[in-house]
Design an enzyme around this catalytic site. Structure first.
Site, PDB file in Angstrom:
ATOM      1  CE  LYS A  81      34.573  37.775  31.903  1.00  0.00           C
ATOM      2  NZ  LYS A  81      35.034  36.880  30.770  1.00  0.00           N
ATOM      3  CB  SER A  82      31.753  33.454  38.480  1.00  0.00           C
ATOM      4  OG  SER A  82      30.779  34.455  38.593  1.00  0.00           O
ATOM      5  CD1 TRP A  86      41.770  27.805  36.835  1.00  0.00           C
ATOM      6  CD2 TRP A  86      41.011  29.286  38.347  1.00  0.00           C
ATOM      7  NE1 TRP A  86      42.554  27.698  37.948  1.00  0.00           N
ATOM      8  CE2 TRP A  86      42.111  28.595  38.888  1.00  0.00           C
ATOM      9  CE3 TRP A  86      40.374  30.260  39.112  1.00  0.00           C
ATOM     10  CZ2 TRP A  86      42.585  28.867  40.178  1.00  0.00           C
ATOM     11  CZ3 TRP A  86      40.844  30.534  40.391  1.00  0.00           C
ATOM     12  CH2 TRP A  86      41.928  29.843  40.916  1.00  0.00           C
ATOM     13  CG  HIS A 142      27.351  31.734  31.610  1.00  0.00           C
ATOM     14  ND1 HIS A 142      28.386  31.377  32.437  1.00  0.00           N
ATOM     15  CD2 HIS A 142      27.943  32.285  30.515  1.00  0.00           C
ATOM     16  CE1 HIS A 142      29.542  31.682  31.868  1.00  0.00           C
ATOM     17  NE2 HIS A 142      29.297  32.223  30.695  1.00  0.00           N
ATOM     18  NE  ARG A 162      36.514  36.898  40.320  1.00  0.00           N
ATOM     19  CZ  ARG A 162      37.125  37.424  39.273  1.00  0.00           C
ATOM     20  NH1 ARG A 162      36.541  37.407  38.079  1.00  0.00           N
ATOM     21  NH2 ARG A 162      38.314  37.965  39.393  1.00  0.00           N
ATOM     22  CB  SER A 170      35.468  40.307  35.678  1.00  0.00           C
ATOM     23  OG  SER A 170      35.928  39.417  34.707  1.00  0.00           O
ATOM     24  CE1 TYR A 228      38.605  33.488  39.351  1.00  0.00           C
ATOM     25  CE2 TYR A 228      39.287  34.847  41.211  1.00  0.00           C
ATOM     26  CZ  TYR A 228      39.448  34.436  39.899  1.00  0.00           C
ATOM     27  OH  TYR A 228      40.454  34.982  39.133  1.00  0.00           O
ATOM     28  NE  ARG A 298      39.537  42.335  34.056  1.00  0.00           N
ATOM     29  CZ  ARG A 298      39.809  43.100  35.108  1.00  0.00           C
ATOM     30  NH1 ARG A 298      40.477  44.215  34.950  1.00  0.00           N
ATOM     31  NH2 ARG A 298      39.390  42.766  36.330  1.00  0.00           N
TER      32      ARG A 298
HETATM   33  P1  A3P Z   1      39.210  39.143  35.690  1.00  0.00           P
HETATM   34  O1  A3P Z   1      38.497  39.880  34.616  1.00  0.00           O
HETATM   35  O2  A3P Z   1      38.872  39.667  37.060  1.00  0.00           O
HETATM   36  O3  A3P Z   1      40.665  39.064  35.486  1.00  0.00           O
HETATM   37  P2  A3P Z   1      34.946  33.546  33.084  1.00  0.00           P
HETATM   38  O4  A3P Z   1      35.923  32.497  32.709  1.00  0.00           O
HETATM   39  O5  A3P Z   1      33.791  33.033  33.887  1.00  0.00           O
HETATM   40  O6  A3P Z   1      34.561  34.366  31.931  1.00  0.00           O
HETATM   41  O7  A3P Z   1      35.706  34.498  34.116  1.00  0.00           O
HETATM   42  C1  A3P Z   1      36.752  35.305  33.682  1.00  0.00           C
HETATM   43  C2  A3P Z   1      37.552  35.767  34.875  1.00  0.00           C
HETATM   44  O8  A3P Z   1      38.369  34.662  35.336  1.00  0.00           O
HETATM   45  C3  A3P Z   1      38.516  36.866  34.492  1.00  0.00           C
HETATM   46  O9  A3P Z   1      38.677  37.644  35.686  1.00  0.00           O
HETATM   47  C4  A3P Z   1      39.765  36.082  34.148  1.00  0.00           C
HETATM   48  O10 A3P Z   1      40.946  36.839  34.167  1.00  0.00           O
HETATM   49  C5  A3P Z   1      39.745  35.029  35.243  1.00  0.00           C
HETATM   50  N1  A3P Z   1      40.529  33.832  34.911  1.00  0.00           N
HETATM   51  C6  A3P Z   1      40.636  33.209  33.724  1.00  0.00           C
HETATM   52  N2  A3P Z   1      41.452  32.157  33.831  1.00  0.00           N
HETATM   53  C7  A3P Z   1      41.882  32.112  35.109  1.00  0.00           C
HETATM   54  C8  A3P Z   1      42.780  31.253  35.826  1.00  0.00           C
HETATM   55  N3  A3P Z   1      43.380  30.250  35.245  1.00  0.00           N
HETATM   56  N4  A3P Z   1      42.972  31.498  37.138  1.00  0.00           N
HETATM   57  C9  A3P Z   1      42.356  32.536  37.752  1.00  0.00           C
HETATM   58  N5  A3P Z   1      41.509  33.395  37.123  1.00  0.00           N
HETATM   59  C10 A3P Z   1      41.273  33.178  35.819  1.00  0.00           C
END
Ligand code: A3P
Length: 336
Positions: A81-82, A86, A142, A162, A170, A228, A298
């Site tokens: 979730k960092s 993306w 991870h 992050r 998250s 992040y 999210r």
């Molecule tokens: P939030 O839950 O705070 O919205 P991971 O990809 O490591 O699982 O991390 C998921 C987090 O990255 C989620 O955060 C998600 O919404 C966010 N995320 C996914 N795609 C993204 C993007 N293109 N730009 C910015 N944040 C993104």
């Protein structure tokens, strides 16, 4: 682009013996490891200092046995979730920017998870990934630095960290969706407590980050350490860094044509989260885990923790962070 579909390891008989040995070792290991509370499944196991669910312990053994690295490999690493999703999109589209146009791109029809393999789930049949013919090959994981096979450490690594408060929120949302229906819901207060104690998948968060931070100081040419928050503030700076690090710096002509902004826009939260391909359907991770594709997107914001954590909770996480990171030179939050 060649796919990363798994190729069975050559000798079936040998594979079975070796595989069965690993399964046996795994079963014995689980009986000896300290047990903690899981977020998705009932228990986590402390394996060499990090909390993993039973399957990621097993997969770590498999990775150490089967994975055949190449010196040109580049591995994306993040604590869950960092920003893995993306960064997957950014690394893939930056490296393969000559293969697609930005009006008709692979990412328009395939989710970011499809772009390159995630190493933490057991694939079936077992794969050593030697069938991937692209160069460099990209992978994601991870696992903490100390849990990586030495061969991966000798290649290049891109790490993203992050703010732990945003990671916690998250992760709590994400894991609540994946949590076994046989378990009671994971309340935020319990998740908070566990997170602070380091007890969450791949945690402790702080030791995870520090493992890569220290390695990046020791081997700056091998490990690119990103945040992040920097990616949110100045994604174009990060794209240029990524391009150079992956051995394909932006040319003057590409800069003139606005390729950096094309990549940034393609991979933005707004764009990716609104694509049909990322709105429905399931992403499979090995045989055991299925995630709704939309759950990877999210809010994509900095500071959403403010909507969930009290002042006291914020103070507690910040104090742990300060105490753990003291003397490391690492400061969280945007630097660019
Ligand atoms: P939030 O839950 O705070 O919205 P991971 O990809 O490591 O699982 O991390 C998921 C987090 O990255 C989620 O955060 C998600 O919404 C966010 N995320 C996914 N795609 C993204 C993007 N293109 N730009 C910015 N944040 C993104």
């Amino acid at each position: 682009m060649s796919s990363f579909l798994s190729t069975p390891v050559e000798s079936k008989v040998e594979e079975d013996i070796e595989y069965n040995n690993i399964c046996q070792k795994h079963n014995l290991l689980l009986q000896t490891l300290p047990k903690g509370n899981g977020w998705r499944v009932q228990h986590l196991y402390n394996y060499n200092g990090f909390w993993l669910n039973p399957n990621t312990v097993k997969n770590n053994l498999l990775l150490h046995t089967y994975f055949k690295s190449l010196p040109t490999d580049i591995v994306l690493v993040a604590f869950m979730k960092s920003g893995t999703t993306w960064l997957k999109a950014l690394m893939f589209s930056t490296l393969n920017r000559d293969c697609y146009t930005f009006s008709n791109h692979h990412l328009h029809n395939h989710g970011p998870q499809s772009t390159f393999p995630f190493l933490d789930c057991e694939s079936y049949p077992i794969t050593d990934f030697t069938s991937i013919s692209v160069n460099p090959r990209l992978f994601a994981t991870h696992y903490a630095y100390t849990l990586l096979p030495a061969c991966i450490k000798s290649g290049k690594i891109v790490y993203v960290c992050r703010d732990p408060k945003d990671v916690l929120i998250s992760k709590w949302h994400f894991m609540s969706k994946l949590r076994s229906k046989d378990l009671p819901p994971l309340l935020l207060d319990s998740a908070f407590e566990l997170f602070c104690q380091g007890e969450s998948e791949y945690g402790p968060f702080w030791e995870h980050v520090l493992s890569y931070w220290s390695a990046s100081l020791e081997f700056p040419e091998k490990i690119l350490f990103l945040k992040y928050e920097d990616m949110k503030k100045q994604p174009e700076v990060v794209v240029r860094k990524l391009a150079a690090f992956m051995g394909k710096p932006l040319t003057a002509d590409e800069e003139k044509r606005g390729v950096v902004m094309d990549i940034v826009k393609l991979c933005s939260f707004e764009n990716l989260s609104n694509l049909e391909v990322n709105k429905k359907g399931l992403e499979k991770f090995g045989r055991l885990v299925e995630v709704e594709k939309q759950d990877f997107f999210r809010k994509g914001e900095i500071g959403d923790w403010k909507n969930y954590l009290s002042e006291e909770m914020k103070e507690r996480v910040d104090t742990i962070t300060n105490e753990k990171f003291v003397g490391s030179g690492l400061r969280l939050g945007a630097t660019v």
